[in-house]
Enzyme design. Structure first.
Site, PDB file in Angstrom:
ATOM      1  N   LYS A  26       0.895  -1.194  -0.090  1.00  0.00           N
ATOM      2  CA  LYS A  26       0.072   0.017  -0.068  1.00  0.00           C
ATOM      3  C   LYS A  26       0.904   1.218   0.071  1.00  0.00           C
ATOM      4  O   LYS A  26       0.650   2.181  -0.695  1.00  0.00           O
ATOM      5  CB  LYS A  26      -0.928  -0.050   1.297  1.00  0.00           C
ATOM      6  CG  LYS A  26      -1.765   1.119   1.345  1.00  0.00           C
ATOM      7  CD  LYS A  26      -2.898   0.704   2.333  1.00  0.00           C
ATOM      8  CE  LYS A  26      -2.629   1.173   3.758  1.00  0.00           C
ATOM      9  NZ  LYS A  26      -2.389   2.384   4.231  1.00  0.00           N
ATOM     10  N   SER A  27       1.780   1.326   0.739  1.00  0.00           N
ATOM     11  CA  SER A  27       2.841   2.390   0.946  1.00  0.00           C
ATOM     12  C   SER A  27       3.123   2.670  -0.452  1.00  0.00           C
ATOM     13  O   SER A  27       3.656   4.023  -0.917  1.00  0.00           O
ATOM     14  CB  SER A  27       3.736   2.596   1.896  1.00  0.00           C
ATOM     15  OG  SER A  27       3.323   2.655   3.343  1.00  0.00           O
ATOM     16  N   ARG A  31       3.009   5.966  -3.355  1.00  0.00           N
ATOM     17  CA  ARG A  31       4.055   6.832  -3.892  1.00  0.00           C
ATOM     18  C   ARG A  31       4.405   6.619  -5.049  1.00  0.00           C
ATOM     19  O   ARG A  31       4.654   7.418  -5.975  1.00  0.00           O
ATOM     20  CB  ARG A  31       5.205   6.492  -3.000  1.00  0.00           C
ATOM     21  CG  ARG A  31       5.140   6.735  -1.551  1.00  0.00           C
ATOM     22  CD  ARG A  31       6.027   5.865  -0.777  1.00  0.00           C
ATOM     23  NE  ARG A  31       6.323   6.660   0.659  1.00  0.00           N
ATOM     24  CZ  ARG A  31       5.215   6.521   1.519  1.00  0.00           C
ATOM     25  NH1 ARG A  31       4.459   5.736   1.435  1.00  0.00           N
ATOM     26  NH2 ARG A  31       5.573   7.091   2.890  1.00  0.00           N
ATOM     27  N   GLY A  97      -4.757   8.566   5.200  1.00  0.00           N
ATOM     28  CA  GLY A  97      -3.797   9.592   5.766  1.00  0.00           C
ATOM     29  C   GLY A  97      -2.435   9.624   4.785  1.00  0.00           C
ATOM     30  O   GLY A  97      -2.058  10.900   4.664  1.00  0.00           O
ATOM     31  N   SER A 170       7.505   9.564  11.484  1.00  0.00           N
ATOM     32  CA  SER A 170       6.404   9.545  10.658  1.00  0.00           C
ATOM     33  C   SER A 170       7.050   9.574   9.173  1.00  0.00           C
ATOM     34  O   SER A 170       7.384  10.680   8.872  1.00  0.00           O
ATOM     35  CB  SER A 170       5.368  10.426  10.969  1.00  0.00           C
ATOM     36  OG  SER A 170       4.356  10.455  10.177  1.00  0.00           O
ATOM     37  N   GLN A 172       4.829   9.576   7.013  1.00  0.00           N
ATOM     38  CA  GLN A 172       3.980  10.497   6.327  1.00  0.00           C
ATOM     39  C   GLN A 172       4.402  11.898   6.393  1.00  0.00           C
ATOM     40  O   GLN A 172       4.353  12.642   5.312  1.00  0.00           O
ATOM     41  CB  GLN A 172       2.455  10.408   6.586  1.00  0.00           C
ATOM     42  CG  GLN A 172       2.096   8.955   6.223  1.00  0.00           C
ATOM     43  CD  GLN A 172       0.569   8.855   6.954  1.00  0.00           C
ATOM     44  OE1 GLN A 172       0.087   9.638   7.324  1.00  0.00           O
ATOM     45  NE2 GLN A 172       0.037   7.358   6.413  1.00  0.00           N
ATOM     46  N   ASP A 317       2.050  -0.393  12.256  1.00  0.00           N
ATOM     47  CA  ASP A 317       1.179  -0.914  11.449  1.00  0.00           C
ATOM     48  C   ASP A 317       0.800  -2.442  12.025  1.00  0.00           C
ATOM     49  O   ASP A 317      -0.163  -2.955  11.658  1.00  0.00           O
ATOM     50  CB  ASP A 317       1.068  -0.872   9.927  1.00  0.00           C
ATOM     51  CG  ASP A 317       0.965   0.680   9.714  1.00  0.00           C
ATOM     52  OD1 ASP A 317       0.377   1.285  10.379  1.00  0.00           O
ATOM     53  OD2 ASP A 317       1.319   0.877   8.336  1.00  0.00           O
ATOM     54  N   ARG A 348      -5.976   2.623  18.256  1.00  0.00           N
ATOM     55  CA  ARG A 348      -5.738   1.311  18.205  1.00  0.00           C
ATOM     56  C   ARG A 348      -5.482   0.699  19.541  1.00  0.00           C
ATOM     57  O   ARG A 348      -5.656  -0.361  19.749  1.00  0.00           O
ATOM     58  CB  ARG A 348      -4.782   1.081  17.157  1.00  0.00           C
ATOM     59  CG  ARG A 348      -5.105   1.202  15.597  1.00  0.00           C
ATOM     60  CD  ARG A 348      -3.922   0.613  14.731  1.00  0.00           C
ATOM     61  NE  ARG A 348      -4.482   0.670  13.382  1.00  0.00           N
ATOM     62  CZ  ARG A 348      -4.116   0.827  12.247  1.00  0.00           C
ATOM     63  NH1 ARG A 348      -2.788   0.898  12.356  1.00  0.00           N
ATOM     64  NH2 ARG A 348      -4.513   0.720  11.049  1.00  0.00           N
TER      65      ARG A 348
HETATM   66  C1  S3P Z   1       2.387   5.205   6.153  1.00  0.00           C
HETATM   67  C2  S3P Z   1       3.146   5.535   7.214  1.00  0.00           C
HETATM   68  C3  S3P Z   1       3.013   5.220   8.460  1.00  0.00           C
HETATM   69  C4  S3P Z   1       1.866   4.077   8.583  1.00  0.00           C
HETATM   70  C5  S3P Z   1       0.797   4.308   7.380  1.00  0.00           C
HETATM   71  C6  S3P Z   1       1.417   4.224   5.945  1.00  0.00           C
HETATM   72  C7  S3P Z   1       2.942   5.721   4.816  1.00  0.00           C
HETATM   73  O1  S3P Z   1       2.033   6.415   9.087  1.00  0.00           O
HETATM   74  O2  S3P Z   1       1.159   3.927   9.762  1.00  0.00           O
HETATM   75  O3  S3P Z   1      -0.252   3.098   7.402  1.00  0.00           O
HETATM   76  O4  S3P Z   1       2.600   5.050   3.652  1.00  0.00           O
HETATM   77  O5  S3P Z   1       3.903   6.382   5.032  1.00  0.00           O
HETATM   78  P1  S3P Z   1       2.924   7.416   9.809  1.00  0.00           P
HETATM   79  O6  S3P Z   1       4.110   7.909   8.972  1.00  0.00           O
HETATM   80  O7  S3P Z   1       1.919   8.551  10.333  1.00  0.00           O
HETATM   81  O8  S3P Z   1       3.689   6.709  11.001  1.00  0.00           O
END
Ligand code: S3P
Length: 431
Positions: A26-27, A31, A97, A170, A172, A317, A348
């Site tokens: 997914k990540s 991207r 997010g 983080s 993100q 996660d 969570r």
């Molecule tokens: C993610 C980063 C993580 C993760 C999320 C996906 C990403 O969040 O929990 O499921 O794809 O960059 P954080 O960066 O807020 O920790």
């Protein structure tokens, strides 16, 4: 997502056996699509996620005039030859997010004026963590609730590089700042307290960006990207549910093929190994700057673990499914300094503690984590809630497999956020 879907999970009567594949990461999918839209020529993406979160990223890009064409199932072509166009409507990141925070970084330095929002869960999540550094870069950005919550309004402007020490580890936040830095004047440097997942750094570097990493610090300079084809590995966070299930169901032996083994994501393997799990990595190789391999997991008698603060970003996660493993491990598992878990798709910590208590586990909630005393027989014969959270839904399913009586899971459809076909993959190894 249909919050009313109910799923009954029956206790497993036989071991898990067989060879399976995971959905695309997914990540990395998010991207690949976003970075693909920053390239002037079309970019081919192989093995793109079919999860609802990544569809949110594609639809936000489409709202901005990016062409997304699908060539046979999981192959996509992203094409943004003429640059972003002014959207007609509010951009909708859904439950994701990653979509909201990464796109905010891209849009802050664009020539677009827009608003980005999300579903009820996403509108509750903290956004000041990206608004603060973007404003330091000169971004024209505001948000609800005193600039802390979505919807976020952005008026694209000229940005300047910054040196930023992020208070949270983080990916993100880091990716948001790096994407803004890709279009900013001068150098942008971001340091974080612990290293979070580094897919952004690896993929930007693969596409030719001027980016370098020194321990927990990343430095980026304005640069163009080249149209290299991108291939996405299987999702290790999805594999985590199968790793735990095979570890706790007696007699199991499975192989999970083509899983991403980026060292900033393999904390789940380290944790399970420390818990005495039997795991082997096979066929390790590198594709598009990401390590990939097959994971063989066999049943073993697990023991408890004390999870240290520095391990948290690497398993952020996976903590819900680690909690299920801990109920089947001998001794006291301690998870502390994991307050970030309260800011995910759901709180969570609360979700794990409430649902595991219903099953009869010995678990105690702390402000920043939980303590589980194992090993305990999970009773079943109860109704579990998912809190609009895909990882809570999948963890509840695995708990149901090792319970004494069936469990009902409400809102099970949330698994489709990252893993459409989750139960079918379990079906492949449970006959
Ligand atoms: C993610 C980063 C993580 C993760 C999320 C996906 C990403 O969040 O929990 O499921 O794809 O960059 P954080 O960066 O807020 O920790």
């Amino acid at each position: 997502m249909n919050a009313d879907t109910k799923k009954t999970v029956n206790p497993l009567e036989q071991p898990l056996k067989g060879v399976i594949e995971m959905p695309p990461d997914k990540s990395v999918s998010h991207r690949a699509a976003i970075f693909g839209a920053l390239v002037k020529e079309p970019v081919l993406i192989n093995n793109f996620s079919a999860g609802a979160d990544c569809k949110s990223t594609l639809s936000v890009l489409e709202q901005l005039g990016v062409e997304v064409s699908s060539r046979s199932g999981k192959i996509l072509v992203i094409s943004n030859k003429n640059g972003f166009k002014q959207p007609y409507n509010v951009l909708d990141a859904g439950n994701s997010g990653t979509t909201m925070r990464l796109m905010a970084g891209v849009l802050a330095g664009s020539n677009i004026t827009c608003t980005i929002t999300g579903d009820e869960s996403l509108k509750k999540r903290p956004m000041s963590r990206i608004i603060k550094p973007l404003r330091l870069m000169g971004a024209d950005i505001q948000a609800e609730d005193n600039n802390t919550k979505a919807p976020i309004g952005i008026k694209g402007s000229n940005l300047k590089g910054i040196i930023y020490n992020s208070p949270v580890a983080s990916a993100q936040v880091k990716s948001c700042v790096l994407l803004a830095g890709l279009h900013a004047e001068g150098k942008t440097a971001l340091s974080e307290p612990f290293k979070s997942r580094d897919h952004t750094e690896r993929l930007l570097s693969y596409l030719g960006a001027d980016i370098k990493t020194e321990n927990n610090k990343v430095i980026i300079q304005k640069s163009g990207l080249s149209p290299e084809p991108i291939s996405i590995p299987g999702d290790i966070s999805s594999a985590a549910f199968f790793m735990v299930a095979a570890s706790i169901v007696p007699g199991s032996e499975i192989v999970i093929r083509n899983v991403g083994l980026n060292p900033t994501r393999t904390g789940i393997i380290d944790v399970l190994r420390k818990m005495n799990a039997e795991m082997e990595i096979l066929n390790k190789r590198t594709e598009c700057n990401e390590e990939i391999g097959d994971i063989k997991v066999s049943h073993s008698d697990l023991k408890a673990i004390d999870i240290k603060k520095e391990m948290i970003p690497n398993i952020i996660d996976e903590l819900p499914i680690i909690a299920i493993a801990a109920t089947q491990a001998e001794g006291m598992t301690i998870v502390r300094e994991a307050e970030e878990l309260r800011h995910k798709e759901s709180d969570r910590i609360k979700a794990i503690c409430t649902e595991l208590k219903k099953l009869g586990a010995d678990i105690e909630e702390a402000v920043d984590g939980f303590v589980i005393n194992g090993k305990s027989k999970l009773r079943g014969n109860c109704v579990l809630e998912t809190y609009h959270d895909h990882r809570i839904a999948m963890s509840a399913y695995v708990a149901g497999l090792v319970s004494l009586k069936p469990v009902q899971i409400n809102g099970f459809d949330w698994v489709n956020i990252s893993f459409p076909g989750f139960t079918e993959v379990f079906g492949e190894i449970s006959n």
